[in-house]
Design a protein around this motif. Structure first.
Motif, PDB file in Angstrom:
ATOM      1  N   LYS A 126       0.577  -1.217  -0.053  1.00  8.49           N
ATOM      2  CA  LYS A 126       0.107   0.048  -0.082  1.00  8.49           C
ATOM      3  C   LYS A 126       0.800   1.229   0.141  1.00  8.49           C
ATOM      4  O   LYS A 126       0.382   2.625  -0.104  1.00  8.49           O
ATOM      5  N   ASP A 127       1.959   1.239   0.032  1.00 10.64           N
ATOM      6  CA  ASP A 127       3.074   2.276   0.197  1.00 10.64           C
ATOM      7  C   ASP A 127       3.472   2.684  -1.419  1.00 10.64           C
ATOM      8  O   ASP A 127       4.217   1.957  -1.822  1.00 10.64           O
ATOM      9  N   ALA A 128       2.777   3.939  -1.817  1.00 16.67           N
ATOM     10  CA  ALA A 128       3.017   3.889  -3.283  1.00 16.67           C
ATOM     11  C   ALA A 128       4.466   4.548  -3.513  1.00 16.67           C
ATOM     12  O   ALA A 128       4.747   4.393  -4.740  1.00 16.67           O
ATOM     13  N   GLY A 129       5.325   4.669  -2.503  1.00 21.30           N
ATOM     14  CA  GLY A 129       6.676   5.220  -2.767  1.00 21.30           C
ATOM     15  C   GLY A 129       7.618   4.003  -2.962  1.00 21.30           C
ATOM     16  O   GLY A 129       8.314   4.193  -3.520  1.00 21.30           O
ATOM     17  N   ARG A 130       7.024   3.011  -2.679  1.00 19.21           N
ATOM     18  CA  ARG A 130       7.963   1.476  -2.827  1.00 19.21           C
ATOM     19  C   ARG A 130       7.233   0.781  -3.820  1.00 19.21           C
ATOM     20  O   ARG A 130       7.999  -0.110  -4.311  1.00 19.21           O
ATOM     21  N   SER A 131       5.757   0.217  -3.468  1.00 19.50           N
ATOM     22  CA  SER A 131       5.208  -0.705  -4.231  1.00 19.50           C
ATOM     23  C   SER A 131       4.946  -0.251  -5.549  1.00 19.50           C
ATOM     24  O   SER A 131       4.751   0.758  -5.968  1.00 19.50           O
ATOM     25  N   SER A 132       4.864  -1.233  -6.549  1.00 20.20           N
ATOM     26  CA  SER A 132       4.307  -0.982  -7.957  1.00 20.20           C
ATOM     27  C   SER A 132       2.977  -1.300  -7.996  1.00 20.20           C
ATOM     28  O   SER A 132       2.377  -1.295  -9.111  1.00 20.20           O
ATOM     29  N   LEU A 133       2.230  -1.169  -6.852  1.00 19.29           N
ATOM     30  CA  LEU A 133       0.624  -1.773  -7.007  1.00 19.29           C
ATOM     31  C   LEU A 133      -0.096  -0.395  -7.710  1.00 19.29           C
ATOM     32  O   LEU A 133      -0.952  -0.813  -8.536  1.00 19.29           O
ATOM     33  N   PHE A 134       0.312   0.914  -7.581  1.00 15.63           N
ATOM     34  CA  PHE A 134      -0.494   1.929  -8.104  1.00 15.63           C
ATOM     35  C   PHE A 134       0.313   2.430  -9.516  1.00 15.63           C
ATOM     36  O   PHE A 134      -0.039   3.693  -9.768  1.00 15.63           O
ATOM     37  N   ALA A 135       1.421   1.729  -9.816  1.00 15.00           N
ATOM     38  CA  ALA A 135       1.966   2.320 -10.934  1.00 15.00           C
ATOM     39  C   ALA A 135       1.175   2.587 -12.272  1.00 15.00           C
ATOM     40  O   ALA A 135       0.338   1.883 -12.717  1.00 15.00           O
ATOM     41  N   GLY A 136       1.506   3.771 -13.069  1.00 17.06           N
ATOM     42  CA  GLY A 136       0.712   3.997 -14.132  1.00 17.06           C
ATOM     43  C   GLY A 136      -0.961   4.330 -14.050  1.00 17.06           C
ATOM     44  O   GLY A 136      -1.627   4.286 -14.884  1.00 17.06           O
ATOM     45  N   LEU A 137      -1.403   4.320 -12.354  1.00 19.23           N
ATOM     46  CA  LEU A 137      -2.930   4.572 -12.414  1.00 19.23           C
ATOM     47  C   LEU A 137      -2.850   6.029 -11.731  1.00 19.23           C
ATOM     48  O   LEU A 137      -2.530   6.232 -10.465  1.00 19.23           O
TER      49      LEU A 137
END
Length: 530
Positions: free
Chosen positions: A201-212
Motif C-alpha cells: 500500500k506504500d505508493a513510494g515503494r510498491s508497484s501496485l499503483f504504477a501508471g494509475l
C-alpha cells in the motif's frame, strides 16, 4: 477402557497422517490411526453433492485443491502413478503458469500491448469487453476470452487497457516485486515488524499503483490486491514481509484434480489398510497424550461419544493442525516446552473459505479466473466487500462442471462464517447475475450452493499456516522437533518452513516423521541387543 499396545499411533487421518501411516505399514510396522472426524482426508475433502435429475453427483474440493508446482512434487508423482486425471495450468501460449497468476502476466501488460485488440462478447444488448494479458498476445477471440476477466462495479468487464494494467500491477506487486524486495534487495532487509500489506500500500515503494492516475483506479488496484487474501489465508497486513516467499518449494505449473483430491487421500488410505498392520478408527477425539512413567511408551486417551479409550504405543506421531494446537490442544503430560508454546503462539493459522455455485449451464465466458470489483450487490452480501474484490475460479474450464468457485480468504473468510447458508445463496447469485447478466438473455437459478466454514470446524480451526510479522521460519522447525526422546513426533504443513500452506507439505512431513520413527525403532532394537 484400554486396548492392546501398538508400535506406532498416528493422530489424524489427513494428508500427513495417512502419508506417515502408509510409510510405516509398508516398512512392516503396525500402526493405529486415530481420527476425530467421521471421514478421512482432514483439510483435503472432496465433497459429493447430489443434484436432482442428474445421474452423477457434483464434486468439489472444499479444502486443498491445487498441486503447487508439479516439477518434483510427490503429490504430482503419486497422481501420475495412479493415473489420476489432472488439469495443468498453462498460459495462453502454452508456457507454465502459477496457480493464480496464470491469467496475469507482466510482459504483455508492460509493453501496453498496442497490437492487442479488444473483443466484444455479448449475447444481449449489454456490451461486455474481454481481452488478454497472457505472456504473448493472443491471436484468436477464443484466447482473448479465456485469459482475462476483471468486472467493474456496474457489472460488465472493465475496458481492456485498464483491466490489463490492474492485473499486471497486482500480480507484479504481490508475487514479483515484493518477493524481490524482501529476499534479494542489495541495500536493506525488511524489519521483523513490517507487513506485506504495509509495503504493497506504500505508493513510494510498491508497484501496485504504477501508471494509475485516478483515485478510482487506485482503489480498484487495492481492492483486487485485497482479494489475494485467498492466497495468504490472512489479511495482507497480518503477513510478514521479511519472510515473504522465503520458502524453497517446487517449480513448474500448478495443477488441480479433475475428480478431486479424494484420489490421493483414498489411495493412501487403501495402501495403508490393505494389510493387517494398518487400522483407522474414526470418531476418536484425542483428549490427552502422556509419556508413561518408565518413559518407554506413550498413552493416548480419546473420547468416543460418552466413553473414554486409552491406547498405548512405543511412538506417537501427532498431525493435529496448528489451529487446534493453538486453540484447543489435547492435554500433554509432561507439558510441552515453553519454546514450543511460544512458537505455536507466534505462527498464524490462516483461513480460506470457499463458496461453490453450480448452475444447470455455464453462461459466463470461457475464462479461468474472474475478479469482481466492489459493487452494490457484493456490499449487500458482506459489508467489508465495499473495499475488497472477489476472486472466482471457473470450474467449467477445469473439469466441465458449470460452477464457479469463490475464494474467500482472511477477513472475507471470517465474515462469511457469520452469515447463514440462505444469505449466501441469495446474495452470491445476485452478484453473479449482476456481473454476468450481459452475457446471456436469462440467468438461471443455481442448482447448488456449497459454503465452507473452516474456522468453525473444531478439528481444523482454520485452513493453513502463515508467517505474521514477528514470527520466523524457525518457528516451523520448532513445531517439527521430536519430544520425549523421540517418543512423540509431529507432522503437518505447519512443521515445514519450505512447504507450509500446501497439500504436499503434510505429505512430505508425514514421510519424514515415519522415517524418524523407523530410525528410533532401529536404535531401540540395537540397544536391546547390546
Amino acid at each position: 477402557m484400554a486396548s492392546r499396545a501398538h508400535t506406532a499411533i498416528v493422530i489424524g487421518a489427513g494428508m500427513s497422517g495417512l502419508s506417515c501411516a502408509r510409510a510405516l505399514v509398508e516398512a512392516g510396522v503396525d500402526v493405529l490411526v486415530l481420527e476425530a472426524r467421521d471421514r478421512i482426508g482432514g483439510r483435503t475433502w472432496t465433497y459429493q453433492h447430489p443434484v436432482q435429475g442428474k445421474d452423477k453427483p457434483l464434486h468439489f474440493d472444499l479444502g486443498a485443491s491445487f498441486i503447487h508446482g508439479i516439477t518434483g512434487n510427490p503429490i504430482y508423482a503419486l497422481a501420475k502413478k495412479n493415473k489420476l486425471p489432472l488439469y495443468v495450468m498453462f498460459d495462453g501460449d502454452g508456457t507454465p503458469a502459477s496457480t493464480f497468476s496464470s491469467t496475469f502476466s507482466p510482459s504483455s501488460s508492460e509493453s501496453s500491448s498496442a497490437s492487442t485488440s479488444t473483443t466484444a462478447s455479448s449475447t444481449s444488448s449489454c456490451s461486455c469487453t474481454t481481452s488478454s494479458s497472457s505472456v504473448s498476445s493472443p491471436s484468436t477471440a477464443s484466447d482473448l476470452e479465456r485469459s482475462e476477466g476483471v468486472y467493474g462495479p456496474s457489472g460488465p468487464p472493465l475496458e481492456h487497457k485498464l483491466a490489463q494494467r490492474l492485473n499486471f500491477n497486482v500480480t507484479r506487486a504481490f508475487f514479483s516485486d515484493s518477493s524481490t524486495y524482501a529476499q534479494d534487495s542489495p541495500n536493506e532487509v525488511p524489519s521483523p515488524s513490517e507487513s506485506l500489506g504495509g509495503w504493497m500500500k506504500d505508493a513510494g515503494r510498491s508497484s501496485l499503483f504504477a501508471g494509475l492516475e485516478s483515485e478510482r483506479d487506485r482503489a480498484y488496484a487495492l481492492a483486487l490486491a485485497e482479494s489475494w487474501e485467498g492466497y495468504t489465508g490472512a489479511r495482507l497486513d497480518d503477513v510478514s514481509l521479511r519472510y515473504w516467499h522465503s520458502e524453497v518449494t517446487f517449480r513448474g505449473p500448478d495443477a488441480t484434480f479433475i475428480d478431486g483430491y479424494v484420489g490421493i487421500y483414498s489411495t493412501l488410505h487403501a495402501d495403508m489398510v490393505k494389510s493387517k498392520r494398518g487400522e483407522v478408527r474414526l470418531g476418536e477425539i484425542v483428549e490427552a497424550i502422556a509419556l508413561s512413567d518408565d518413559e518407554e511408551s506413550v498413552c493416548v486417551t480419546t473420547r468416543v461419544g460418552g466413553s473414554e479409550m486409552t491406547y498405548t504405543a512405543r511412538h506417537v506421531v501427532c498431525t493435529l493442525p496448528l489451529g487446534v494446537l493453538k486453540h484447543a490442544p489435547p492435554r500433554f503430560t509432561p507439558p510441552l516446552p515453553k519454546r514450543r508454546l511460544e512458537a505455536t503462539r507466534r505462527l498464524g493459522h490462516g483461513l480460506l473459505n470457499k463458496i461453490i455455485v453450480s448452475y444447470p449451464r455455464a453462461f459466463w465466458p470461457d475464462t479461468e479466473y474472474f475478479g469482481f470489483l466492489p459493487s452494490a450487490p457484493s456490499e449487500a452480501f458482506l459489508p467489508l466487500l465495499k473495499d475488497r474484490a472477489m476472486m472466482a475460479q471457473n470450474l467449467n474450464v477445469v473439469n466441465g462442471q458449470p460452477a464457479l468457485l469463490f475464494f474467500m480468504g482472511g477477513a472475507a473468510g471470517e465474515a462469511l462464517e457469520a452469515v447463514s447458508d440462505a444469505h449466501v445463496r441469495e446474495h452470491i447469485h445476485k452478484i453473479i447475475a449482476h456481473h454476468f447478466g450481459c452475457h446471456t438473455t436469462s440467468v438461471p437459478e443455481p442448482e447448488a450452493v456449497v459454503v465452507t466454514r473452516w474456522n468453525s470446524d473444531p478439528f481444523a480451526r482454520g485452513s493453513y499456516s502463515y508467517l505474521p510479522p514477528g514470527s520466523d521460519p524457525q518457528d516451523f522447525r520448532e513445531l517439527s522437533r521430536p519430544l520425549w526422546n523421540d517418543r512423540l513426533l509431529f507432522a503437518g504443513e505447519a512443521t515445514d518452513p519450505d512447504h507450509f500452506a500446501t497439500a504436499h507439505g503434510p505429505y512430505i512431513t508425514g514421510q519424514r516423521q515415519a522415517q524418524m520413527v523407523l530410525n528410533a525403532l532401529a536404535l531401540e532394537d540395537l540397544e536391546a541387543e547390546s
